[in-house]
Design a protein around this motif. Structure first.
Motif, PDB file in Angstrom:
ATOM      1  N   LEU A 182      -5.190  -4.033   3.026  1.00 16.90           N
ATOM      2  CA  LEU A 182      -6.188  -4.687   2.126  1.00 16.90           C
ATOM      3  C   LEU A 182      -6.785  -5.724   2.567  1.00 16.90           C
ATOM      4  O   LEU A 182      -7.992  -5.763   2.617  1.00 16.90           O
ATOM      5  N   TRP A 194      -0.354   4.139   2.288  1.00 15.05           N
ATOM      6  CA  TRP A 194      -0.611   2.881   2.827  1.00 15.05           C
ATOM      7  C   TRP A 194      -1.932   2.824   3.062  1.00 15.05           C
ATOM      8  O   TRP A 194      -2.309   3.383   4.061  1.00 15.05           O
ATOM      9  N   HIS A 239      -8.440  -0.316   2.864  1.00 17.71           N
ATOM     10  CA  HIS A 239      -8.639  -0.179   1.524  1.00 17.71           C
ATOM     11  C   HIS A 239     -10.076  -0.200   1.234  1.00 17.71           C
ATOM     12  O   HIS A 239     -10.936  -0.855   1.770  1.00 17.71           O
ATOM     13  N   SER A 240     -10.430   0.674   0.384  1.00 20.77           N
ATOM     14  CA  SER A 240     -12.160   1.053   0.254  1.00 20.77           C
ATOM     15  C   SER A 240     -12.805  -0.316  -0.406  1.00 20.77           C
ATOM     16  O   SER A 240     -13.860  -0.307  -0.007  1.00 20.77           O
ATOM     17  N   ARG A 241     -11.968  -0.857  -0.784  1.00 22.73           N
ATOM     18  CA  ARG A 241     -12.694  -2.230  -1.528  1.00 22.73           C
ATOM     19  C   ARG A 241     -12.806  -3.217  -0.313  1.00 22.73           C
ATOM     20  O   ARG A 241     -13.877  -4.198  -0.601  1.00 22.73           O
ATOM     21  N   ARG A 268      -0.988   0.760  -1.805  1.00 23.36           N
ATOM     22  CA  ARG A 268      -1.298   2.123  -1.885  1.00 23.36           C
ATOM     23  C   ARG A 268      -2.722   2.442  -2.406  1.00 23.36           C
ATOM     24  O   ARG A 268      -2.775   1.861  -3.522  1.00 23.36           O
ATOM     25  N   GLU A 269      -3.334   3.295  -1.769  1.00 21.73           N
ATOM     26  CA  GLU A 269      -4.443   3.900  -2.638  1.00 21.73           C
ATOM     27  C   GLU A 269      -4.484   5.364  -2.229  1.00 21.73           C
ATOM     28  O   GLU A 269      -4.285   5.794  -1.201  1.00 21.73           O
ATOM     29  N   ASP A 270      -4.660   5.857  -3.309  1.00 19.31           N
ATOM     30  CA  ASP A 270      -4.460   7.525  -3.306  1.00 19.31           C
ATOM     31  C   ASP A 270      -3.143   7.837  -2.817  1.00 19.31           C
ATOM     32  O   ASP A 270      -3.137   8.842  -2.194  1.00 19.31           O
ATOM     33  N   GLU A 322       3.209  -2.212  -2.964  1.00 16.77           N
ATOM     34  CA  GLU A 322       2.499  -3.007  -2.210  1.00 16.77           C
ATOM     35  C   GLU A 322       3.461  -3.803  -1.174  1.00 16.77           C
ATOM     36  O   GLU A 322       4.706  -3.719  -1.338  1.00 16.77           O
TER      37      GLU A 322
END
Length: 138
Positions: free
Chosen positions: A133, A130, A66-68, A125-127, A99
């Motif tokens: 995170l 999966w 995940h980008s975060r 899910r991002e964009d 999720e």
């Protein structure tokens, strides 16, 4: 497995996938690592990430994070050899979920001594795809 990693060398296309499905690497996690497919479930992503640790593919690990929570870079420890994955259980994380959680035990050897990483990992899910995170606290 978070930030721990190991390199065992690339699996050959016909060799069994490190994720434990029994399928050949090329048609299993290899497709995801090469960007030819995306994981359909949180468990499939977890398996592909274990395989990426096993074959030494930090680029895939970063792409599937995940980008975060993604680190800027990831150095895999060449002294660890990931040997086996056990998926203990899953919560949600199916095709239509947003999720999911996967509990697993990842087995490795380091300096000839066996070890195990046990974790409950959260996937979201991002964009539309999966991604990993974070590890959930015990």
């Amino acid at each position: 497995m978070g930030r721990r990693g190991a390199r065992t060398g690339a699996a050959g296309p016909a060799s069994p996938c490190p994720c434990g499905t029994g399928q050949p690497y090329a048609g299993c996690c290899g497709r995801l690592h090469r960007g030819e497919a995306t994981a359909g479930t949180a468990e499939a992503l977890m398996r592909s990430r274990f395989s990426a640790f096993a074959v030494g593919d930090p680029d895939y690990l970063l792409r599937s994070w995940h980008s975060r929570t993604r680190p800027d870079r990831l150095r895999l420890d060449p002294g660890q050899r990931w040997t086996r994955l056990e998926v203990v259980g899953t919560e949600r994380g199916e095709l239509f979920d947003a999720e999911g959680v996967v509990e697993f035990r990842a087995h490795y050897k380091e300096d000839g001594r066996p070890g195990t990483v046990a974790e409950r990992s959260r996937f979201v899910r991002e964009d539309g795809r999966w991604v990993y995170l974070a590890a959930l606290p015990d």
